[in-house]
Design a protein around this motif. Structure first.
Motif, short mmCIF file in Angstrom:
data_model
loop_
_atom_site.label_atom_id
_atom_site.label_comp_id
_atom_site.label_asym_id
_atom_site.label_seq_id
_atom_site.Cartn_x
_atom_site.Cartn_y
_atom_site.Cartn_z
N THR A 1 0.90 -1.13 -0.06
CA THR A 1 0.08 0.08 0.02
C THR A 1 0.90 1.28 -0.01
O THR A 1 1.96 1.34 0.66
N LEU A 2 0.51 2.25 -0.91
CA LEU A 2 0.99 3.58 -0.97
C LEU A 2 0.06 4.71 -0.83
O LEU A 2 -0.97 4.66 -1.64
N SER A 3 0.27 5.46 0.38
CA SER A 3 -0.63 6.41 0.38
C SER A 3 0.06 7.84 0.09
O SER A 3 1.14 8.05 0.86
N VAL A 4 -0.47 8.68 -0.70
CA VAL A 4 0.01 10.00 -1.23
C VAL A 4 -1.10 11.11 -1.03
O VAL A 4 -2.16 10.89 -0.98
N GLN A 5 -0.56 12.32 -1.14
CA GLN A 5 -1.32 13.33 -1.00
C GLN A 5 -1.56 13.87 -2.32
O GLN A 5 -0.88 13.80 -3.33
N GLU A 6 -2.94 14.25 -2.59
CA GLU A 6 -3.13 14.94 -4.06
C GLU A 6 -2.21 15.82 -4.42
O GLU A 6 -1.89 16.75 -3.60
N GLY A 7 -1.95 15.55 -5.63
CA GLY A 7 -0.83 16.70 -6.12
C GLY A 7 0.52 16.45 -6.06
O GLY A 7 1.56 16.87 -6.85
N ASP A 8 0.90 15.23 -5.13
CA ASP A 8 2.31 14.76 -5.00
C ASP A 8 2.44 13.86 -6.10
O ASP A 8 1.73 13.30 -6.86
N ASN A 9 3.89 13.56 -6.26
CA ASN A 9 4.32 12.68 -7.16
C ASN A 9 4.21 11.09 -6.35
O ASN A 9 4.50 11.23 -5.31
N SER A 10 3.92 10.02 -7.20
CA SER A 10 3.81 8.72 -6.63
C SER A 10 4.97 7.88 -7.30
O SER A 10 5.19 8.11 -8.38
N ILE A 11 5.73 6.94 -6.55
CA ILE A 11 6.60 6.01 -7.18
C ILE A 11 6.27 4.82 -6.50
O ILE A 11 6.24 4.41 -5.33
N ILE A 12 5.97 3.82 -7.66
CA ILE A 12 5.74 2.33 -7.28
C ILE A 12 6.86 1.67 -7.85
O ILE A 12 7.27 1.78 -8.87
N ASN A 13 7.22 0.69 -6.93
CA ASN A 13 8.57 -0.13 -7.34
C ASN A 13 7.84 -1.50 -7.43
O ASN A 13 7.11 -2.10 -7.04
N CYS A 14 8.68 -2.33 -8.47
CA CYS A 14 8.77 -3.55 -8.50
C CYS A 14 10.14 -4.35 -8.78
O CYS A 14 10.93 -3.54 -9.46
N ALA A 15 10.37 -5.41 -8.38
CA ALA A 15 11.57 -6.22 -8.65
C ALA A 15 11.04 -7.39 -9.32
O ALA A 15 9.98 -8.07 -9.10
N TYR A 16 11.89 -7.85 -10.20
CA TYR A 16 11.45 -9.06 -11.09
C TYR A 16 12.75 -10.02 -11.09
O TYR A 16 13.92 -9.53 -10.76
N SER A 17 12.47 -11.31 -11.23
CA SER A 17 13.61 -12.33 -11.24
C SER A 17 14.24 -12.80 -12.22
O SER A 17 15.20 -13.23 -12.41
N ASN A 18 13.34 -12.66 -13.60
CA ASN A 18 14.08 -13.20 -14.58
C ASN A 18 14.79 -12.33 -15.56
O ASN A 18 14.08 -11.66 -16.16
#
Lengths: 114, 114
Positions: free
Chosen positions: A10-27
């Motif tokens: 879960t990521l909670s951000v304020q309206e107007g801010d920038n969001s960064i969602i991360n992901c790691a992959y294995s292959n």
């Protein structure tokens, strides 16, 4: 094995801010990656994709970054809006061209606070 | 215009029954898929068909049988439904074999087994 993981459920951000969602992959052989957005009661909706010969791709308010060295993918959303609230999935294509399949990560829920 | 449409949207039935879910796409795509999304939102591929031919068949019980009468339709028939089959089932389609183009999803069929 095949797995795609996200760092935060879960990521909670304020309206107007920038969001960064991360992901790691294995292959390390994967050469195509996609970000999807899923709103409540709907199917996953394509946001943006990137191939392994690129390290950055920009769309409208979204940017995807790919770091093949550490097998990391991120989605940046500029000026986050309430309509961006959803579950975000990263996915990679695993396997050869005719039998390749889309492997999804667990998903990050983005909550936008007004 | 709905690109990938599934029917029904909701399906509530008793254990042991047989049921079908239908999917149609009007995008002119060659490949269609079925995915299962569990209660934790994890999405996993079940089957894919390319021009009516089965391409991917994941480790799915043989109670699940996909059928593709033409390349615009991919139906899913489930025999002897079990409690563990409760999930949201998504149909998707893509051009080519889906390894270089994004997949487009329907809005899902929520299957509940009583």
């Amino acid at each position: 094995g095949e797995s795609v993981g996200l760092h935060l459920p879960t990521l909670s951000v304020q309206e107007g801010d920038n969001s960064i969602i991360n992901c790691a992959y294995s292959n390390s052989a994967s050469d195509y990656f996609i970000w999807y957005k899923q709103e409540s009661g709907k199917g996953p909706q394509f946001i943006i994709d990137i191939r392994s010969n690129m390290d950055k791709r920009q769309g409208q308010r979204v940017t995807v970054l790919l770091n093949k060295t550490v097998k990391h993918l991120s989605l940046q959303i500029a000026a986050t809006q309430p309509g961006d609230s959803a579950v975000y999935f990263c996915a990679e294509i695993v396997g050869s061209s005719n039998t390749g399949k889309l492997i999804f990560g667990q998903g990050t829920t983005l909550q936008v606070k007004p | 215009d709905t690109a990938v449409s599934q029917t029904p949207k909701y399906l509530v039935t008793q254990m042991g029954n047989d049921k079908s879910i239908k999917c149609e796409q009007n995008l002119g795509h060659d490949t269609m898929y079925w995915y299962k999304q569990d209660s934790k939102k994890f999405l996993k591929i079940m089957f894919s068909y390319n021009n009516k031919e089965l391409i991917i068949n994941e480790t799915v019980p043989n109670r699940f049988s996909p059928k593709s009468p033409d390349k615009a339709h991919l139906n899913l028939h489930i025999n002897s439904l079990e409690l563990g089959d409760s999930a949201v089932y998504f149909c998707a389609s893509s051009s080519g074999t889906g390894t270089t183009q994004p997949q487009h999803f329907g809005d899902g069929t929520r299957l509940s087994i009583l």
